[in-house]
Design a protein around this motif. Structure first.
Motif, PDB file in Angstrom:
ATOM      1  N   VAL A   1     -18.923 -10.765  71.070  1.00 35.74           N
ATOM      2  CA  VAL A   1     -19.706 -10.183  72.143  1.00 35.74           C
ATOM      3  C   VAL A   1     -19.994 -11.254  73.181  1.00 35.74           C
ATOM      4  O   VAL A   1     -20.111 -12.439  72.867  1.00 35.74           O
ATOM      5  N   SER A   2     -20.046 -10.838  74.428  1.00 38.58           N
ATOM      6  CA  SER A   2     -20.453 -11.710  75.523  1.00 38.58           C
ATOM      7  C   SER A   2     -21.306 -10.903  76.484  1.00 38.58           C
ATOM      8  O   SER A   2     -21.366  -9.674  76.402  1.00 38.58           O
ATOM      9  N   TRP A   3     -21.950 -11.592  77.398  1.00 35.43           N
ATOM     10  CA  TRP A   3     -22.817 -10.895  78.343  1.00 35.43           C
ATOM     11  C   TRP A   3     -22.020  -9.959  79.236  1.00 35.43           C
ATOM     12  O   TRP A   3     -22.478  -8.872  79.583  1.00 35.43           O
ATOM     13  N   GLY A   4     -20.832 -10.370  79.649  1.00 38.43           N
ATOM     14  CA  GLY A   4     -19.994  -9.491  80.461  1.00 38.43           C
ATOM     15  C   GLY A   4     -19.564  -8.245  79.713  1.00 38.43           C
ATOM     16  O   GLY A   4     -19.491  -7.156  80.290  1.00 38.43           O
ATOM     17  N   MET A   5     -19.289  -8.390  78.424  1.00 37.82           N
ATOM     18  CA  MET A   5     -18.933  -7.230  77.618  1.00 37.82           C
ATOM     19  C   MET A   5     -20.119  -6.278  77.484  1.00 37.82           C
ATOM     20  O   MET A   5     -19.937  -5.050  77.491  1.00 37.82           O
ATOM     21  N   MET A   6     -21.333  -6.816  77.379  1.00 39.40           N
ATOM     22  CA  MET A   6     -22.512  -5.966  77.313  1.00 39.40           C
ATOM     23  C   MET A   6     -22.697  -5.190  78.610  1.00 39.40           C
ATOM     24  O   MET A   6     -23.104  -4.014  78.583  1.00 39.40           O
ATOM     25  N   LEU A   7     -22.396  -5.798  79.727  1.00 38.11           N
ATOM     26  CA  LEU A   7     -22.451  -5.077  81.002  1.00 38.11           C
ATOM     27  C   LEU A   7     -21.449  -3.929  81.014  1.00 38.11           C
ATOM     28  O   LEU A   7     -21.750  -2.826  81.472  1.00 38.11           O
ATOM     29  N   ARG A   8     -20.254  -4.196  80.515  1.00 35.45           N
ATOM     30  CA  ARG A   8     -19.228  -3.149  80.479  1.00 35.45           C
ATOM     31  C   ARG A   8     -19.625  -2.007  79.547  1.00 35.45           C
ATOM     32  O   ARG A   8     -19.466  -0.834  79.896  1.00 35.45           O
ATOM     33  N   ASP A   9     -20.147  -2.352  78.356  1.00 37.76           N
ATOM     34  CA  ASP A   9     -20.526  -1.317  77.401  1.00 37.76           C
ATOM     35  C   ASP A   9     -21.695  -0.463  77.907  1.00 37.76           C
ATOM     36  O   ASP A   9     -21.778   0.729  77.610  1.00 37.76           O
ATOM     37  N   GLY A  10     -22.622  -1.097  78.652  1.00 37.83           N
ATOM     38  CA  GLY A  10     -23.779  -0.362  79.130  1.00 37.83           C
ATOM     39  C   GLY A  10     -23.560   0.393  80.413  1.00 37.83           C
ATOM     40  O   GLY A  10     -24.432   1.158  80.847  1.00 37.83           O
ATOM     41  N   ARG A  11     -22.373   0.194  81.034  1.00 38.19           N
ATOM     42  CA  ARG A  11     -22.126   0.848  82.322  1.00 38.19           C
ATOM     43  C   ARG A  11     -22.103   2.373  82.184  1.00 38.19           C
ATOM     44  O   ARG A  11     -22.611   3.087  83.053  1.00 38.19           O
ATOM     45  N   ALA A  12     -21.532   2.893  81.077  1.00 39.88           N
ATOM     46  CA  ALA A  12     -21.431   4.350  80.899  1.00 39.88           C
ATOM     47  C   ALA A  12     -22.798   5.002  80.733  1.00 39.88           C
ATOM     48  O   ALA A  12     -22.945   6.207  80.968  1.00 39.88           O
ATOM     49  N   PHE A  13     -23.803   4.208  80.325  1.00 44.79           N
ATOM     50  CA  PHE A  13     -25.139   4.762  80.101  1.00 44.79           C
ATOM     51  C   PHE A  13     -26.156   4.169  81.076  1.00 44.79           C
ATOM     52  O   PHE A  13     -27.336   4.083  80.764  1.00 44.79           O
ATOM     53  N   MET A  14     -25.661   3.743  82.234  1.00 43.59           N
ATOM     54  CA  MET A  14     -26.510   3.037  83.183  1.00 43.59           C
ATOM     55  C   MET A  14     -27.666   3.902  83.676  1.00 43.59           C
ATOM     56  O   MET A  14     -28.789   3.417  83.849  1.00 43.59           O
ATOM     57  N   GLU A  15     -27.444   5.186  83.902  1.00 42.40           N
ATOM     58  CA  GLU A  15     -28.483   6.047  84.453  1.00 42.40           C
ATOM     59  C   GLU A  15     -29.485   6.492  83.391  1.00 42.40           C
ATOM     60  O   GLU A  15     -30.689   6.517  83.636  1.00 42.40           O
ATOM     61  N   SER A  16     -28.994   6.824  82.214  1.00 39.98           N
ATOM     62  CA  SER A  16     -29.894   7.330  81.166  1.00 39.98           C
ATOM     63  C   SER A  16     -30.549   6.211  80.372  1.00 39.98           C
ATOM     64  O   SER A  16     -31.723   6.298  80.010  1.00 39.98           O
ATOM     65  N   GLN A  17     -29.805   5.114  80.081  1.00 36.99           N
ATOM     66  CA  GLN A  17     -30.326   4.003  79.280  1.00 36.99           C
ATOM     67  C   GLN A  17     -29.902   2.686  79.936  1.00 36.99           C
ATOM     68  O   GLN A  17     -28.926   2.053  79.529  1.00 36.99           O
ATOM     69  N   PRO A  18     -30.620   2.256  80.981  1.00 39.89           N
ATOM     70  CA  PRO A  18     -30.203   1.053  81.712  1.00 39.89           C
ATOM     71  C   PRO A  18     -30.601  -0.262  81.039  1.00 39.89           C
ATOM     72  O   PRO A  18     -30.310  -1.330  81.563  1.00 39.89           O
ATOM     73  N   GLY A  19     -31.258  -0.196  79.871  1.00 40.05           N
ATOM     74  CA  GLY A  19     -31.790  -1.411  79.260  1.00 40.05           C
ATOM     75  C   GLY A  19     -30.739  -2.442  78.931  1.00 40.05           C
ATOM     76  O   GLY A  19     -30.944  -3.654  79.133  1.00 40.05           O
ATOM     77  N   VAL A  20     -29.580  -2.015  78.408  1.00 45.40           N
ATOM     78  CA  VAL A  20     -28.541  -2.966  78.007  1.00 45.40           C
ATOM     79  C   VAL A  20     -28.003  -3.713  79.220  1.00 45.40           C
ATOM     80  O   VAL A  20     -27.875  -4.946  79.214  1.00 45.40           O
ATOM     81  N   MET A  21     -27.684  -2.979  80.282  1.00 44.59           N
ATOM     82  CA  MET A  21     -27.158  -3.631  81.481  1.00 44.59           C
ATOM     83  C   MET A  21     -28.194  -4.520  82.149  1.00 44.59           C
ATOM     84  O   MET A  21     -27.885  -5.631  82.597  1.00 44.59           O
ATOM     85  N   LEU A  22     -29.429  -4.060  82.221  1.00 45.79           N
ATOM     86  CA  LEU A  22     -30.474  -4.857  82.876  1.00 45.79           C
ATOM     87  C   LEU A  22     -30.730  -6.156  82.114  1.00 45.79           C
ATOM     88  O   LEU A  22     -30.887  -7.222  82.724  1.00 45.79           O
ATOM     89  N   SER A  23     -30.759  -6.098  80.794  1.00 45.28           N
ATOM     90  CA  SER A  23     -31.019  -7.303  80.013  1.00 45.28           C
ATOM     91  C   SER A  23     -29.874  -8.303  80.150  1.00 45.28           C
ATOM     92  O   SER A  23     -30.105  -9.502  80.364  1.00 45.28           O
ATOM     93  N   ALA A  24     -28.633  -7.821  80.062  1.00 41.88           N
ATOM     94  CA  ALA A  24     -27.493  -8.729  80.198  1.00 41.88           C
ATOM     95  C   ALA A  24     -27.406  -9.297  81.611  1.00 41.88           C
ATOM     96  O   ALA A  24     -27.174 -10.503  81.797  1.00 41.88           O
ATOM     97  N   GLY A  25     -27.595  -8.439  82.620  1.00 43.38           N
ATOM     98  CA  GLY A  25     -27.545  -8.930  83.993  1.00 43.38           C
ATOM     99  C   GLY A  25     -28.641  -9.927  84.304  1.00 43.38           C
ATOM    100  O   GLY A  25     -28.418 -10.914  85.012  1.00 43.38           O
ATOM    101  N   THR A  26     -29.833  -9.704  83.758  1.00 40.60           N
ATOM    102  CA  THR A  26     -30.953 -10.633  83.996  1.00 40.60           C
ATOM    103  C   THR A  26     -30.674 -11.991  83.371  1.00 40.60           C
ATOM    104  O   THR A  26     -30.927 -13.039  83.982  1.00 40.60           O
TER     105      THR A  26
END
Length: 297
Positions: free
Chosen positions: A244-269
Motif C-alpha cells: 500500500v502507498s498513499w497514492g494507491m489509497m487516493l486511487r482506492d478512495g476515488r470511487a467513494f469520494m462523495e459518499s465516504q471521503p475519509g480515505v482520500m482526505l486522510s491520504a491527501g492530507t
C-alpha cells in the motif's frame, strides 16, 4: 612580556569553534520553520521504520467494519472492505520514505558525478553530456517516468529507478553550474601549478566547495520524489497490491469520494504535510548553507 601574557590569556578565553556541520544543524533547528519541518520529518521516519509495531491493525486484512467513521476503535475509520485507514497510512509512510531515500540518494549521486565531471572537463565532453541531459529534461518528469515504467514494468523499485533518471538529470545541471563558479578561483590554478592531477583537483578542491548546493538538492528533492511516486501509484504504475502507498489509497478512495471521503482526505492530507515539510526544510537549508542568502529571513 606583558603583551605576550595578555595575548595568551585572551587566546585561552576564546570559545572553541564548532564543527561546520554541527553549526549548520544548530542554525536549522533554531529557525522555527526548520525546527517544525525537521520534527515532522523525524516523526515520519520513525513511523516508517517501526510501522509494523506502531500500526494498530494489519493494513491488508479486511473486516466486516466497512466505511466506519473515526472512532476509538478505528481512529481514522475504515475503507470499503474494512481495512483500518490509520494502519494503511502508517504502512504507506514506509513506502514514501523508501522511495524518497533511494530516489534522492541515487539521483543525487549520479547527478553530482555527471555535473562535476561535465563542468570540470568542459569542452566537447561537456557539450555532448549536456545535450543528453537536455534530451531527458525536455520530457515532463511524469511522462518520462511513465514511459520508463511501461518498458520495465510497474513496481515500487522500478518507480524509484524511473524517478531517479529525471532527478539525476536535473541535479547535474545545478552541480555543473556550481562547478563553473568554483573553477574560476585562484587556488585551483595554484593546485595545478604545484602538480596536482585533474582528479585530485576535482575531488579535493572542487567537490567540497559544491557540497552546499548538493545538500540543498537532497533536502528539496524528497518532496518531488514523493509526489511523483504518489501520482504513479494513483495511476497503478508504482506500488502494487498487496502493498500500500498513499497514492494507491487516493486511487482506492476515488470511487467513494462523495459518499465516504475519509480515505482520500486522510491520504491527501498526509501527502501535503509531508511534501510541505520537506520543501520548507529545503528552503531553510538553502538559507543556512548559501552565504548570499544568509540573514535574509
Amino acid at each position: 612580556m606583558a603583551t605576550t601574557t595578555r595575548t595568551g590569556s585572551l587566546g585561552l578565553q576564546a570559545p572553541a569553534s564548532r564543527h561546520p556541520a554541527v553549526d549548520a544543524l544548530r542554525r536549522i533547528v533554531i529557525t522555527p520553520v526548520g525546527a517544525v519541518s525537521l520534527a515532522v520529518i523525524v516523526a515520519l521516519v520513525f513511523i516508517a521504520v517501526f510501522a509494523t509495531w506502531i500500526a494498530p491493525y494489519s493494513f491488508r486484512l479486511p473486516s466486516a467494519d466497512t466505511f466506519q467513521g473515526p472512532s476509538s476503535v478505528h481512529f481514522l475509520g475504515t475503507d470499503n472492505i474494512g481495512r483500518d485507514t490509520l494502519s494503511r497510512l502508517i504502512q504507506g509512510a514506509r513506502v514514501s520514505i523508501y522511495v524518497g531515500f533511494l530516489t534522492v540518494g541515487f539521483g543525487t549521486l549520479v547527478g553530482a558525478c555527471v555535473g562535476l565531471t561535465s563542468g570540470f572537463i568542459g569542452g566537447t565532453a561537456d557539450l555532448i553530456i549536456q545535450r543528453f541531459v537536455d534530451s531527458i529534461q525536455a520530457i515532463p518528469a511524469l511522462i518520462l517516468t511513465m514511459a520508463i515504467i511501461s518498458v520495465i514494468g510497474p513496481s515500487t523499485t522500478n518507480a524509484v529507478l524511473a524517478i531517479a533518471v529525471f532527478v539525476a538529470a536535473s541535479n547535474s545541471r545545478v552541480v555543473r553550474g556550481a562547478v563553473f563558479a568554483v573553477k574560476e578561483n585562484v587556488y585551483l590554478e595554484a593546485a595545478e601549478v604545484i602538480g596536482a592531477s585533474p582528479l585530485r583537483r576535482m575531488v579535493r578542491h572542487v567537490l567540497p566547495n559544491v557540497m552546499p548546493p548538493i545538500l540543498i538538492l537532497i533536502s528539496a528533492g524528497f518532496g518531488s520524489a514523493i509526489i511523483i511516486e504518489s501520482a504513479l501509484s494513483f495511476l497503478g504504475l508504482a506500488t502494487q497490491r498487496p502493498d500500500v502507498s498513499w497514492g494507491m489509497m487516493l486511487r482506492d478512495g476515488r470511487a467513494f469520494m462523495e459518499s465516504q471521503p475519509g480515505v482520500m482526505l486522510s491520504a491527501g492530507t498526509v501527502i501535503a504535510i509531508t511534501v510541505l515539510a520537506f520543501n520548507m526544510l529545503g528552503d531553510v537549508v538553502r538559507d543556512v548553507l548559501d552565504p548570499r542568502l544568509r540573514g535574509s529571513r
